[in-house]
Design a protein around this motif. Structure first.
Motif, mmCIF file in Angstrom:
data_model
loop_
_atom_site.group_PDB
_atom_site.id
_atom_site.type_symbol
_atom_site.label_atom_id
_atom_site.label_comp_id
_atom_site.label_asym_id
_atom_site.label_seq_id
_atom_site.Cartn_x
_atom_site.Cartn_y
_atom_site.Cartn_z
ATOM 1 N N ASN A 199 44.871 36.848 30.342
ATOM 2 C CA ASN A 199 46.251 37.409 30.281
ATOM 3 C C ASN A 199 46.350 38.328 31.508
ATOM 4 O OD1 ASN A 199 48.757 37.531 29.023
ATOM 5 N ND2 ASN A 199 48.439 39.508 28.062
ATOM 6 N N ASN A 200 46.040 39.124 32.287
ATOM 7 C CA ASN A 200 47.028 40.052 33.165
ATOM 8 C C ASN A 200 45.412 39.570 34.669
ATOM 9 O OD1 ASN A 200 43.887 41.166 32.663
ATOM 10 N ND2 ASN A 200 44.668 43.342 31.793
ATOM 11 N N LYS A 201 45.630 38.215 34.747
ATOM 12 C CA LYS A 201 44.392 37.746 36.444
ATOM 13 C C LYS A 201 45.008 36.544 36.827
ATOM 14 C CE LYS A 201 40.194 39.587 34.589
ATOM 15 N NZ LYS A 201 40.822 40.208 33.796
ATOM 16 N N LEU A 202 45.271 36.660 38.227
ATOM 17 C CA LEU A 202 45.439 35.084 38.467
ATOM 18 C C LEU A 202 44.659 35.128 39.608
ATOM 19 C CD1 LEU A 202 49.362 35.024 38.892
ATOM 20 C CD2 LEU A 202 48.072 33.669 37.239
ATOM 21 N N SER A 251 37.378 43.002 34.285
ATOM 22 C CA SER A 251 37.420 43.570 34.798
ATOM 23 C C SER A 251 38.540 42.852 36.470
ATOM 24 C CB SER A 251 37.678 45.506 34.566
ATOM 25 O OG SER A 251 35.989 45.386 36.020
ATOM 26 N N THR A 252 39.326 43.228 36.526
ATOM 27 C CA THR A 252 39.567 42.983 38.349
ATOM 28 C C THR A 252 38.517 42.769 39.190
ATOM 29 O OG1 THR A 252 41.741 43.246 37.467
ATOM 30 C CG2 THR A 252 41.463 42.488 39.542
ATOM 31 N N LYS A 253 38.626 43.744 38.741
ATOM 32 C CA LYS A 253 37.140 44.141 40.045
ATOM 33 C C LYS A 253 36.040 43.344 39.746
ATOM 34 C CE LYS A 253 34.435 47.979 41.197
ATOM 35 N NZ LYS A 253 34.052 49.680 41.184
ATOM 36 N N ALA A 254 35.180 43.289 38.480
ATOM 37 C CA ALA A 254 34.429 42.901 38.144
ATOM 38 C C ALA A 254 34.364 41.236 37.935
ATOM 39 C CB ALA A 254 33.838 42.966 36.581
ATOM 40 N N GLY A 310 45.185 41.249 40.087
ATOM 41 C CA GLY A 310 45.596 41.494 38.486
ATOM 42 C C GLY A 310 45.587 42.639 38.088
ATOM 43 N N VAL A 311 46.032 43.262 37.189
ATOM 44 C CA VAL A 311 45.928 44.961 36.560
ATOM 45 C C VAL A 311 45.320 44.729 35.619
ATOM 46 C CG1 VAL A 311 48.281 45.940 36.373
ATOM 47 C CG2 VAL A 311 48.979 43.791 37.330
ATOM 48 N N VAL A 321 43.503 51.455 36.471
ATOM 49 C CA VAL A 321 43.255 50.946 37.984
ATOM 50 C C VAL A 321 44.849 50.606 38.401
ATOM 51 C CG1 VAL A 321 42.926 49.781 39.928
ATOM 52 C CG2 VAL A 321 41.488 50.283 38.095
ATOM 53 N N GLY A 322 45.622 49.946 37.583
ATOM 54 C CA GLY A 322 46.865 49.692 37.909
ATOM 55 C C GLY A 322 46.623 48.563 38.696
ATOM 56 N N PRO A 323 47.222 48.316 39.919
ATOM 57 C CA PRO A 323 47.303 46.734 39.876
ATOM 58 C C PRO A 323 46.749 46.873 41.201
ATOM 59 C CG PRO A 323 49.354 48.046 40.763
ATOM 60 C CD PRO A 323 49.064 48.275 39.948
ATOM 61 N N SER A 324 45.983 44.941 41.204
ATOM 62 C CA SER A 324 44.462 45.473 42.418
ATOM 63 C C SER A 324 44.711 43.652 43.190
ATOM 64 C CB SER A 324 43.361 45.753 42.312
ATOM 65 O OG SER A 324 43.087 45.557 40.949
ATOM 66 N N ILE A 325 45.061 44.148 44.490
ATOM 67 C CA ILE A 325 44.324 42.675 44.674
ATOM 68 C C ILE A 325 43.374 42.315 46.176
ATOM 69 C CG2 ILE A 325 45.486 41.311 47.016
ATOM 70 C CD1 ILE A 325 48.168 42.167 45.985
ATOM 71 N N TYR A 326 42.492 41.400 45.408
ATOM 72 C CA TYR A 326 41.559 41.064 45.815
ATOM 73 C C TYR A 326 41.138 40.258 47.139
ATOM 74 C CZ TYR A 326 39.344 44.899 43.144
ATOM 75 O OH TYR A 326 38.777 46.098 42.884
ATOM 76 N N TYR A 327 41.121 40.292 48.187
ATOM 77 C CA TYR A 327 41.416 39.002 49.532
ATOM 78 C C TYR A 327 39.987 38.435 49.941
ATOM 79 C CZ TYR A 327 42.050 37.295 53.770
ATOM 80 O OH TYR A 327 42.417 36.459 55.148
ATOM 81 N N MET A 328 40.149 37.051 49.599
ATOM 82 C CA MET A 328 38.358 36.421 49.393
ATOM 83 C C MET A 328 38.341 35.410 50.712
ATOM 84 S SD MET A 328 37.123 37.013 46.012
ATOM 85 C CE MET A 328 38.394 37.202 45.232
#
Lengths: 212, 250
Positions: free
Chosen positions: A40-43, A76-79, A105-106, A110-117
């Motif tokens: 629901n809250n991660k793309l 979680s987005t981080k995980a 993800g939000v 934590v709020g919004p976060s972006i992970y660049y891979m």
């Protein structure tokens, strides 16, 4: 070439990804979906070799769902980001996936976060990120115009600037899709791009006299 | 070195697989689970095993989600159930990955039954000591309830029970089953369970499954279960009052 861009707003994330699918010099379709909804809250937005992209992203989505079912609790987005990075890192020395990704993800705390891979398995948490040739054009633009705490309207305006830049200066271009990720869900935003002249920037589009 | 290739489940001279039958005994010792199929709803009601004073009740879960649209309850050895449920969950996601479609209830039941059967015909393993009740809606909207058992057989049911005193519950269901709406189906499931279980929310856990657009899976809260039990008791009292008054009139 494929463009992928994401940046944080106040409490959501905007993702811009091109929707062209092509091979060599032929554009096969202009409405390709390169963004995968993990939950629901991660793309997960991906660009690269199209077969690898589909295969890898679907695999990630299904494993994230399995985690949620097993533990009755979503990742979680981080995980999720670390899991994806791990998969990329494992496969690089076996059968590499030629995909570059951005996980947006939000989370509540934590709020919004972006992970660049990237396809080698490197990862960085960033406030804004760009993949592909578009990075050469857009990173400087974002450096100049990105601020923390943007509203949705300001964010879409910034996206329009970016698309304009690509349309003006990038050799290869096409249609784009915009996704908005919030705590309550993800939604596609239509990016109405007026076909008219871009907003003229003095000194860039119009000459400014050089002071002697 | 012991070699784990000798079968444990072997035929008896008169054609029985005793290990499977003993597994069924283990199921009969487990706490009761009831499943009922309605018109637009599926209900699972399980006997909540009494937890020790210091134990956290929420970690003892007998109704588990297999996928977004399929839910299962079981009776028997909880640890065996954990293994089997895990396999089923992986299969559900694997199916989605390969075929881009969610599993049908029958498919996942068949898979679970297949696994249970494999463990009756392999070396060094014993059968799973559980029977499962699997409910869900197929993509076309049909509600389905299936049961599997340690032998690896499965079949579809309109309503069924498994575990302790399942025979009593099944007989009650046979007498009173009707393909009905939501409220009546929930009531029937709880009434059937209450035939063999002390009434009260401490002893009954109820989960309701609707079509995805109509709400999906929902565990009834303690208050909601209380309300259902209260209504059942009120109706029972009203029936008894009506019966005794008609008797006295005669």
């Amino acid at each position: 070439m494929e463009a992928l861009l994401a940046f944080n707003l106040r409490d959501s994330v905007l993702v811009l990804v091109d929707s062209t699918a092509g091979r060599s010099i032929v554009k096969m379709k202009e409405d390709e979906e390169k963004v995968y909804r993990i939950d629901n809250n991660k793309l997960l937005a991906a660009v690269g070799e199209s077969g690898d992209r589909v295969q890898f992203c679907e695999y990630i989505v299904r494993n994230a769902q399995l985690y949620t079912l097993r533990n009755n609790y979503p990742l979680s987005t981080k995980a999720c980001a670390h899991y994806i990075r791990g998969e990329l890192a494992e496969s690089i020395r076996r059968s590499p996936y030629n995909v570059n990704l951005i996980l947006a993800g939000v989370d509540k705390e934590v709020g919004p976060s972006i992970y660049y891979m990237d396809y080698l398995g490197s990862m960085q948490k960033m406030n804004f990120a760009v993949h592909g040739y578009a990075a050469h054009f857009l990173l400087s633009l974002l450096d100049r115009h990105y601020k923390a705490d943007l509203s949705l309207d300001q964010g879409v305006e910034l996206l329009r600037r970016c698309v304009n830049e690509l349309k003006t200066r990038f050799l290869i271009g096409g249609k784009f899709k915009v996704k908005h990720v919030t705590l309550d869900g993800t939604i596609e935003i239509p990016l109405d791009m007026p076909e008219a002249e871009p907003t003229p920037i003095p000194g860039y589009h119009t000459p400014v006299p050089i002071k002697a | 070195m012991a070699k784990y290739d000798r079968a444990i489940t072997v035929f008896s001279p008169d054609g029985h697989l005793f290990q499977v039958e003993y597994a069924l005994e283990a199921v009969r010792k487990g706490s009761t689970a009831v499943g009922v199929r309605g018109k637009d709803i599926l209900v699972l009601a399980v006997e909540r095993k009494s937890t020790a004073k210091l134990q956290e009740p929420r970690t003892v879960r007998k109704i588990v989600k297999l996928d977004e649209h399929i839910v299962a309850a079981f009776a028997g050895l909880t640890a065996d159930a954990r293994v089997l449920i895990n396999k089923a969950r992986i299969e559900a996601q694997s199916y989605r990955l390969t075929l881009e479609d969610p599993v049908t209830v029958e498919y996942i039941t068949k898979y679970i039954a297949q696994v249970q059967q494999r463990y009756t015909q392999s070396g060094g393993v014993r059968p799973f000591g559980i029977s499962t009740l699997i409910v869900g809606f197929d993509v076309d909207g049909t509600p389905r309830l299936f049961q599997t058992d340690p032998s690896g057989t499965f079949s579809e049911w309109k309503a069924n029970a498994t575990g302790r005193n399942s025979k009593t519950v099944r007989e009650y269901l046979e007498k009173n089953y009707e393909d009905a709406g939501a409220e009546q189906t929930v009531q029937l499931a709880v009434k059937a369970l209450m035939e063999v279980v002390e009434s009260g929310t401490r002893n009954v856990e109820v989960a309701v499954m609707r079509r995805p657009k109509e709400g999906g899976l929902k565990f009834l809260s303690d208050e909601e279960v209380d309300a259902v039990i209260k209504k059942i008791e009120e109706e029972k009292a009203a029936e008894e009052a009506a019966a005794s008054s008609s008797k006295s009139q005669k």
